[in-house]
Design a protein around this motif. Structure first.
Motif, mmCIF file in Angstrom:
data_model
loop_
_atom_site.group_PDB
_atom_site.id
_atom_site.type_symbol
_atom_site.label_atom_id
_atom_site.label_comp_id
_atom_site.label_asym_id
_atom_site.label_seq_id
_atom_site.Cartn_x
_atom_site.Cartn_y
_atom_site.Cartn_z
ATOM 1 N N ARG A 149 25.848 -10.347 3.643
ATOM 2 C CA ARG A 149 24.425 -10.141 3.867
ATOM 3 C C ARG A 149 24.109 -8.648 3.765
ATOM 4 N NH1 ARG A 149 24.678 -14.664 2.922
ATOM 5 N NH2 ARG A 149 24.137 -16.472 4.185
ATOM 6 N N THR A 150 22.968 -8.355 3.152
ATOM 7 C CA THR A 150 22.515 -6.978 3.008
ATOM 8 C C THR A 150 21.176 -6.813 3.710
ATOM 9 O OG1 THR A 150 23.607 -6.784 0.854
ATOM 10 C CG2 THR A 150 21.923 -5.143 1.383
ATOM 11 N N LEU A 151 21.098 -5.843 4.592
ATOM 12 C CA LEU A 151 19.820 -5.457 5.198
ATOM 13 C C LEU A 151 19.284 -4.291 4.397
ATOM 14 C CD1 LEU A 151 18.000 -6.060 7.761
ATOM 15 C CD2 LEU A 151 19.000 -3.966 8.696
ATOM 16 N N ILE A 152 18.056 -4.417 3.924
ATOM 17 C CA ILE A 152 17.483 -3.362 3.087
ATOM 18 C C ILE A 152 16.062 -3.050 3.528
ATOM 19 C CG2 ILE A 152 16.729 -5.020 1.305
ATOM 20 C CD1 ILE A 152 17.502 -2.779 -0.755
ATOM 21 N N GLU A 153 15.780 -1.766 3.641
ATOM 22 C CA GLU A 153 14.436 -1.293 3.958
ATOM 23 C C GLU A 153 14.055 -0.250 2.917
ATOM 24 O OE1 GLU A 153 11.764 0.207 7.768
ATOM 25 O OE2 GLU A 153 13.958 0.109 7.946
ATOM 26 N N ALA A 154 12.930 -0.495 2.250
ATOM 27 C CA ALA A 154 12.465 0.399 1.197
ATOM 28 C C ALA A 154 10.998 0.746 1.445
ATOM 29 C CB ALA A 154 12.635 -0.234 -0.178
ATOM 30 N N GLU A 159 20.987 -3.490 -6.258
ATOM 31 C CA GLU A 159 19.656 -3.772 -5.717
ATOM 32 C C GLU A 159 18.892 -2.484 -5.387
ATOM 33 O OE1 GLU A 159 19.946 -6.832 -2.625
ATOM 34 O OE2 GLU A 159 19.525 -8.181 -4.309
ATOM 35 N N THR A 160 19.572 -1.499 -4.831
ATOM 36 C CA THR A 160 18.867 -0.255 -4.515
ATOM 37 C C THR A 160 18.463 0.483 -5.787
ATOM 38 O OG1 THR A 160 21.006 0.867 -4.216
ATOM 39 C CG2 THR A 160 19.921 0.038 -2.239
ATOM 40 N N ALA A 161 19.279 0.383 -6.837
ATOM 41 C CA ALA A 161 18.890 0.992 -8.115
ATOM 42 C C ALA A 161 17.640 0.329 -8.672
ATOM 43 C CB ALA A 161 20.042 0.895 -9.115
ATOM 44 N N ALA A 162 17.556 -0.993 -8.558
ATOM 45 C CA ALA A 162 16.380 -1.720 -9.037
ATOM 46 C C ALA A 162 15.149 -1.363 -8.206
ATOM 47 C CB ALA A 162 16.636 -3.218 -8.989
ATOM 48 N N ALA A 163 15.323 -1.206 -6.907
ATOM 49 C CA ALA A 163 14.201 -0.819 -6.046
ATOM 50 C C ALA A 163 13.686 0.564 -6.417
ATOM 51 C CB ALA A 163 14.636 -0.849 -4.580
ATOM 52 N N ARG A 164 14.593 1.483 -6.635
ATOM 53 C CA ARG A 164 14.185 2.851 -7.021
ATOM 54 C C ARG A 164 13.484 2.846 -8.387
ATOM 55 N NH1 ARG A 164 19.496 4.137 -4.735
ATOM 56 N NH2 ARG A 164 19.176 5.237 -2.732
ATOM 57 N N ALA A 165 13.979 2.016 -9.290
ATOM 58 C CA ALA A 165 13.357 1.930 -10.618
ATOM 59 C C ALA A 165 11.925 1.425 -10.528
ATOM 60 C CB ALA A 165 14.182 1.018 -11.522
ATOM 61 N N GLU A 200 11.385 4.036 -2.332
ATOM 62 C CA GLU A 200 12.404 4.893 -1.736
ATOM 63 C C GLU A 200 13.242 4.070 -0.755
ATOM 64 O OE1 GLU A 200 9.919 7.703 0.224
ATOM 65 O OE2 GLU A 200 9.549 8.908 -1.584
ATOM 66 N N ILE A 201 14.544 4.217 -0.786
ATOM 67 C CA ILE A 201 15.425 3.479 0.119
ATOM 68 C C ILE A 201 15.477 4.201 1.464
ATOM 69 C CG2 ILE A 201 17.739 2.569 0.505
ATOM 70 C CD1 ILE A 201 16.141 1.250 -1.785
ATOM 71 N N VAL A 202 15.112 3.468 2.509
ATOM 72 C CA VAL A 202 15.148 4.002 3.865
ATOM 73 C C VAL A 202 16.469 3.662 4.544
ATOM 74 C CG1 VAL A 202 14.032 3.919 6.144
ATOM 75 C CG2 VAL A 202 12.635 3.832 4.046
ATOM 76 N N ARG A 234 0.853 -1.183 0.000
ATOM 77 C CA ARG A 234 0.000 0.000 0.000
ATOM 78 C C ARG A 234 0.892 1.237 0.000
ATOM 79 N NH1 ARG A 234 0.327 2.889 4.413
ATOM 80 N NH2 ARG A 234 0.884 1.960 6.424
ATOM 81 N N PRO A 235 0.387 2.394 -0.420
ATOM 82 C CA PRO A 235 1.171 3.633 -0.291
ATOM 83 C C PRO A 235 1.615 3.847 1.166
ATOM 84 C CG PRO A 235 -0.711 3.996 -1.706
ATOM 85 C CD PRO A 235 -0.889 2.621 -1.129
ATOM 86 N N GLY A 236 2.861 4.108 1.360
ATOM 87 C CA GLY A 236 3.406 4.237 2.703
ATOM 88 C C GLY A 236 3.900 2.933 3.288
ATOM 89 N N GLY A 237 3.663 1.814 2.581
ATOM 90 C CA GLY A 237 4.081 0.505 3.066
ATOM 91 C C GLY A 237 5.574 0.282 2.899
ATOM 92 N N THR A 238 6.084 -0.761 3.552
ATOM 93 C CA THR A 238 7.527 -0.991 3.651
ATOM 94 C C THR A 238 7.914 -2.398 3.211
ATOM 95 O OG1 THR A 238 7.758 0.577 5.486
ATOM 96 C CG2 THR A 238 9.469 -1.102 5.291
ATOM 97 N N TYR A 239 9.033 -2.482 2.506
ATOM 98 C CA TYR A 239 9.705 -3.754 2.254
ATOM 99 C C TYR A 239 10.906 -3.818 3.179
ATOM 100 C CZ TYR A 239 12.417 -7.391 -0.141
ATOM 101 O OH TYR A 239 13.132 -8.523 -0.434
#
Length: 255
Positions: free
Chosen positions: A244-249, A173-179, A183-185, A134-139
């Protein structure tokens, strides 16, 4: 009396590799853990939302470590043995486990979830993650990072290309997420020490983590396994490294 190459390999080749529990390796291999404590951080986020999805849940062992689930909690998995394990483990706690081929599309409607989580997914379909949030939701996820166990991979397959070394890099990975509109948190990466103390541990690992050496079988790689067994016997362990990569988007509130 030391166990022979054949005994170690035969045992590891016959044991079940269902689920995502690595306790069979206790005393036979070690891997350092990231400093951030993914399961604890995931658990806190699950407790604060109303609907969540865990993608590629494996046997459900990591998700089951959460203290509290939201009112709506779903998980996906593709491998039938893991599906059965995850359902048995998670269904009593109200989690719906859905069979999914790990290919787009995810079997959920647009904007269905406040939170999508995943620990070490084999593939990441960023556009689908963005769609079901949803808008405002997080991965929020922990990914396998670049050059994980490359020492072991190259022992079996030979030198790998620079392109493969860049695969799963946080910048990629962050470039793919932005595409995909996210937004990368937060993004962090750590490189971690791994040790294998006998050839049985290597066989078990390669059978379980099937993308490490694609198409691995004991018979196909018996000569390399024997060479690695001799190396471990001489040196006491085979040293490798994982990352290992921790990612929050976050999906923006508005497009």
């Amino acid at each position: 009396m030391a166990r022979t190459f054949e005994e170690l390999v035969d045992e590891a080749d016959s044991v079940s590799v269902d689920g995502w529990d690595f306790s069979w390796l206790d005393g036979r291999a070690t891997e350092a853990r990231p400093s951030w404590g993914y399961q604890r951080l995931m658990s806190a986020r699950l407790a604060a939302v109303s609907a969540a999805l865990d993608v590629q849940t494996g046997g459900g062992e990591v998700l089951a470590g959460a203290e509290r689930f939201p009112p709506v909690m779903a998980a996906t998995e593709s491998w039938p043995p893991n599906l059965a394990r995850a359902t048995a483990l998670l269904h009593p706690r109200g989690v719906v486990v859905v069979a999914d081929p790990d290919e787009p599309p995810l079997p959920f409607a647009d904007a269905a979830f406040d939170l999508v989580t995943s620990r070490q997914p084999a593939t990441v379909w960023w556009a689908e993650i963005a769609r079901v949030l949803r808008p405002g939701g997080t991965y929020f996820a922990q990914h396998v990072g670049p050059e994980t166990v490359f020492e072991l991979i190259e022992f079996f397959l030979g030198p790998l290309s620079d392109e493969l070394r860049r695969k799963r890099h946080p910048d990629v990975e962050t470039a793919a997420a932005r595409a995909a509109g996210l937004e990368i948190v937060d993004v962090r990466m750590e490189r971690l020490r791994m040790e294998f103390f006998d050839i049985g541990a290597v066989v078990y690992f390669l059978r379980k983590v099937v993308w490490t050496v694609p198409g691995f079988t004991v018979e196909r790689y018996r000569d390399r396994l024997r060479a690695l067994h001799d190396k471990i016997e001489a040196e006491g362990a085979f040293l490798a490294h994982s990352s290992r990569t921790l990612i929050e988007a976050r999906k923006p509130e508005r497009a």
